[in-house]
Design an enzyme around this catalytic site. Structure first.
Site, PDB file in Angstrom:
ATOM      1  N   ASP A  35      14.078  63.691  13.877  1.00  0.00           N
ATOM      2  CA  ASP A  35      13.757  62.498  15.041  1.00  0.00           C
ATOM      3  C   ASP A  35      13.275  63.144  16.240  1.00  0.00           C
ATOM      4  OD1 ASP A  35      15.278  59.675  16.454  1.00  0.00           O
ATOM      5  OD2 ASP A  35      13.156  60.237  16.328  1.00  0.00           O
ATOM      6  N   ASP A 219       6.764  60.761  18.129  1.00  0.00           N
ATOM      7  CA  ASP A 219       7.857  60.329  17.505  1.00  0.00           C
ATOM      8  C   ASP A 219       7.934  60.553  16.171  1.00  0.00           C
ATOM      9  OD1 ASP A 219       9.990  57.552  18.058  1.00  0.00           O
ATOM     10  OD2 ASP A 219      10.273  59.528  17.286  1.00  0.00           O
TER      11      ASP A 219
HETATM   12  C1  LIG Z   1      19.161  57.975  23.241  1.00  0.00           C
HETATM   13  C2  LIG Z   1      18.428  56.962  22.726  1.00  0.00           C
HETATM   14  C3  LIG Z   1      17.121  57.349  22.020  1.00  0.00           C
HETATM   15  C4  LIG Z   1      16.108  58.346  22.734  1.00  0.00           C
HETATM   16  C5  LIG Z   1      16.470  56.144  21.247  1.00  0.00           C
HETATM   17  N1  LIG Z   1      15.112  56.517  20.637  1.00  0.00           N
HETATM   18  C6  LIG Z   1      14.458  55.582  19.758  1.00  0.00           C
HETATM   19  O1  LIG Z   1      14.966  54.508  19.867  1.00  0.00           O
HETATM   20  C7  LIG Z   1      13.269  56.435  18.939  1.00  0.00           C
HETATM   21  C8  LIG Z   1      13.614  56.912  17.852  1.00  0.00           C
HETATM   22  O2  LIG Z   1      12.708  57.930  17.395  1.00  0.00           O
HETATM   23  C9  LIG Z   1      13.946  55.730  16.815  1.00  0.00           C
HETATM   24  C10 LIG Z   1      14.658  56.682  15.448  1.00  0.00           C
HETATM   25  C11 LIG Z   1      14.834  55.758  14.390  1.00  0.00           C
HETATM   26  C12 LIG Z   1      16.012  55.154  14.442  1.00  0.00           C
HETATM   27  C13 LIG Z   1      16.305  54.207  13.055  1.00  0.00           C
HETATM   28  C14 LIG Z   1      16.753  54.988  11.996  1.00  0.00           C
HETATM   29  C15 LIG Z   1      15.559  55.980  11.636  1.00  0.00           C
HETATM   30  C16 LIG Z   1      14.994  56.638  12.892  1.00  0.00           C
HETATM   31  N2  LIG Z   1      12.856  55.271  16.574  1.00  0.00           N
HETATM   32  C17 LIG Z   1      13.024  53.764  16.621  1.00  0.00           C
HETATM   33  O3  LIG Z   1      13.926  53.081  16.851  1.00  0.00           O
HETATM   34  C18 LIG Z   1      11.338  52.968  16.409  1.00  0.00           C
HETATM   35  C19 LIG Z   1      11.466  51.825  15.950  1.00  0.00           C
HETATM   36  N3  LIG Z   1      12.163  51.801  14.570  1.00  0.00           N
HETATM   37  C20 LIG Z   1      11.361  52.076  13.203  1.00  0.00           C
HETATM   38  O4  LIG Z   1      10.066  52.548  13.455  1.00  0.00           O
HETATM   39  C21 LIG Z   1      11.983  52.083  12.277  1.00  0.00           C
HETATM   40  C22 LIG Z   1      12.387  53.347  11.576  1.00  0.00           C
HETATM   41  C23 LIG Z   1      13.352  53.211  10.469  1.00  0.00           C
HETATM   42  C24 LIG Z   1      13.066  53.924   9.247  1.00  0.00           C
HETATM   43  C25 LIG Z   1      13.969  53.977   8.323  1.00  0.00           C
HETATM   44  C26 LIG Z   1      15.229  53.076   8.502  1.00  0.00           C
HETATM   45  C27 LIG Z   1      15.367  52.324   9.345  1.00  0.00           C
HETATM   46  C28 LIG Z   1      14.722  52.352  10.433  1.00  0.00           C
HETATM   47  N4  LIG Z   1      11.217  51.403  11.067  1.00  0.00           N
HETATM   48  C29 LIG Z   1      11.195  50.377  10.503  1.00  0.00           C
HETATM   49  O5  LIG Z   1      12.299  49.561  11.105  1.00  0.00           O
HETATM   50  N5  LIG Z   1      10.289  49.501   9.730  1.00  0.00           N
HETATM   51  C30 LIG Z   1      10.466  48.322   9.295  1.00  0.00           C
HETATM   52  C31 LIG Z   1       9.491  47.452   9.636  1.00  0.00           C
HETATM   53  C32 LIG Z   1       8.203  47.992   9.180  1.00  0.00           C
HETATM   54  N6  LIG Z   1       7.257  46.959  10.167  1.00  0.00           N
HETATM   55  C33 LIG Z   1       8.052  49.464   9.878  1.00  0.00           C
HETATM   56  C34 LIG Z   1       9.050  50.419   9.371  1.00  0.00           C
HETATM   57  C35 LIG Z   1      15.958  55.412  22.343  1.00  0.00           C
HETATM   58  O6  LIG Z   1      14.748  55.406  23.243  1.00  0.00           O
HETATM   59  N7  LIG Z   1      16.708  54.069  22.891  1.00  0.00           N
HETATM   60  C36 LIG Z   1      16.362  53.381  23.814  1.00  0.00           C
HETATM   61  C37 LIG Z   1      16.445  52.041  23.622  1.00  0.00           C
HETATM   62  C38 LIG Z   1      17.606  51.166  23.433  1.00  0.00           C
HETATM   63  N8  LIG Z   1      17.461  49.913  22.983  1.00  0.00           N
HETATM   64  C39 LIG Z   1      16.509  49.332  22.600  1.00  0.00           C
HETATM   65  C40 LIG Z   1      16.305  47.867  22.070  1.00  0.00           C
HETATM   66  N9  LIG Z   1      15.136  50.051  22.634  1.00  0.00           N
HETATM   67  C41 LIG Z   1      15.215  51.542  22.979  1.00  0.00           C
HETATM   68  N10 LIG Z   1      14.059  52.242  23.324  1.00  0.00           N
END
Ligand SMILES: CC[C@H](C)[C@H](NC(=O)C[C@H](O)[C@H](CC1CCCCC1)NC(=O)CCNC(=O)[C@H](Cc1ccccc1)NC(=O)N1CCC(N)CC1)C(=O)NCc1cnc(C)nc1N
Length: 330
Positions: A35, A219
């Site tokens: 990621d 990302d």
């Molecule tokens: C140290 C924190 C770190 C940098 C954090 N980074 C991220 O969130 C980006 C990171 O790339 C994460 C990595 C994911 C996390 C879940 C598990 C799979 C990897 N990406 C996301 O959260 C983007 C949104 N989620 C997604 O894109 C997830 C990914 C996923 C895949 C498989 C199973 C479950 C989830 N996709 C879905 O939920 N999907 C279902 C719905 C469909 N329409 C699209 C696909 C952040 O910015 N957090 C700040 C943050 C906190 N709170 C919130 C509410 N927002 C925030 N941005």
């Protein structure tokens, strides 16, 4: 040194990709989501309550002769989709595709949110963002890429994600067989820790290319492509029956609709996302309504070039000083 490993889609709509890694001695194999949008390497473990484990492989530090507790260190992370996890930290040998890092910080989950428990094909994450985003306290830890960097032939890793197929991640080299022509690079701004860069513009279908700087993050951990509302409405205006549904939280359209392609620019280069990538998924298995792979970023506060966009190119994440990101046609 170099490494090369598979990027395997975890379901039939490429919601995420997992890569086989080994932790410890003797090696324990887990399937982790590489990621570039975060910088914590965490795994389901023997410390994760069994009520929160549903089919995932776990890392057991006690079964590894090379594991060491990083005493007094903890971590807690929250992702953009509201999911999260937290726990303690060990160091151990860690390899991806034959590339080994000794005493990599491996964050062992003591709690995971329900969406992780439900995702049985995902045993954790390997954060490949900049190490400034790492959540381990009192001292933050380095990513696998930052630890591997001194031994890499070249300070790069590449992502070759594929539509409904297995792709690859390479470390330390750029595989000429995976793209045609040249790689086009553009500068990366590494604060606050994402691979942040700009697109030089976009085009909807065969329409004229609109030159406009669009800043966002590349990302691999985000499934879809999130862009400014003006661009997204211009795209779906070309789709019969498309609507922005409050109920489904984004643009939906009849699955039978003909979708245009979407082209994005990197400097002078152009990359076209096939319509099939944007016809992301049916909203339910028997529905004739489909959910788009291109959605508005207005609620996110940041544009995200997720897998829907990245799988249309061969992407080079270059840890040179200054860092840069490159895109090649495949
Ligand atoms: C140290 C924190 C770190 C940098 C954090 N980074 C991220 O969130 C980006 C990171 O790339 C994460 C990595 C994911 C996390 C879940 C598990 C799979 C990897 N990406 C996301 O959260 C983007 C949104 N989620 C997604 O894109 C997830 C990914 C996923 C895949 C498989 C199973 C479950 C989830 N996709 C879905 O939920 N999907 C279902 C719905 C469909 N329409 C699209 C696909 C952040 O910015 N957090 C700040 C943050 C906190 N709170 C919130 C509410 N927002 C925030 N941005």
């Amino acid at each position: 040194d170099t490494g090369s490993a598979a990027a395997v889609p975890i379901n039939e709509v490429d919601i995420a990709y997992v890569t086989p890694v080994t932790v410890g001695t003797p090696p324990q194999t887990l399937m982790l989501d590489l990621d570039t949008g975060s910088s914590d390497l965490w795994v389901f473990s023997s410390l994760t309550p069994s009520s929160q484990v549903r089919g995932q492989e776990i890392y057991s530090p006690a079964k590894s002769s090379t594991s060491k507790l990083l005493s007094g260190h903890t971590w807690s992370i929250r992702y953009g989709d509201g999911s999260g996890s937290r726990g303690t930290v060990y160091t151990d040998n860690f390899t991806i595709g034959g590339l080994e890092v000794e005493s990599q910080a491996v964050q062992t989950a003591q709690e995971v949110s329900s969406s992780f428990t439900q995702e049985q094909s995902l045993d954790g994450l390997v954060g490949l963002g900049f190490s400034t985003l790492n959540t381990v306290r009192p001292s933050s830890q380095l990513t696998f890429f930052d630890n591997a960097r001194p031994k890499l032939d070249e300070e790069v890793f590449t992502a070759d994600l594929k539509y409904h197929a297995t792709g690859s991640y390479d470390f330390g080299f750029i595989d000429r067989a995976k793209y045609t022509g040249n790689i086009t690079y553009t500068p990366v701004q590494q604060s606050p820790g994402y691979w942040t860069h700009s697109l030089s513009g976009y085009a909807v279908g065969s329409g004229a290319f609109q030159s406009t700087q669009i800043q966002g993050i590349s990302d691999t951990g985000t499934t879809l492509l999130y862009l400014p509302t003006a661009i997204v409405t211009a795209y779906y205006r070309q789709v019969q029956g498309a609507q922005n549904s409050q109920y489904y939280g984004g643009y939906v359209f009849p699955c039978s609709s003909t979708l245009p392609t979407f082209t994005f620019g990197i400097e002078g280069a152009r990359f076209t996302i096939p319509a099939s990538y944007i016809n992301y998924t049916r909203i339910s298995p028997t529905s004739s309504t489909c959910y788009g792979g291109l959605q508005s970023s207005s609620g996110l506060g940041i544009n995200i070039f997720g897998d829907v966009a990245l799988k249309a190119a061969f992407v080079v994440f270059s840890g040179t000083n200054p860092p840069r990101i490159g895109f090649g046609t495949k």
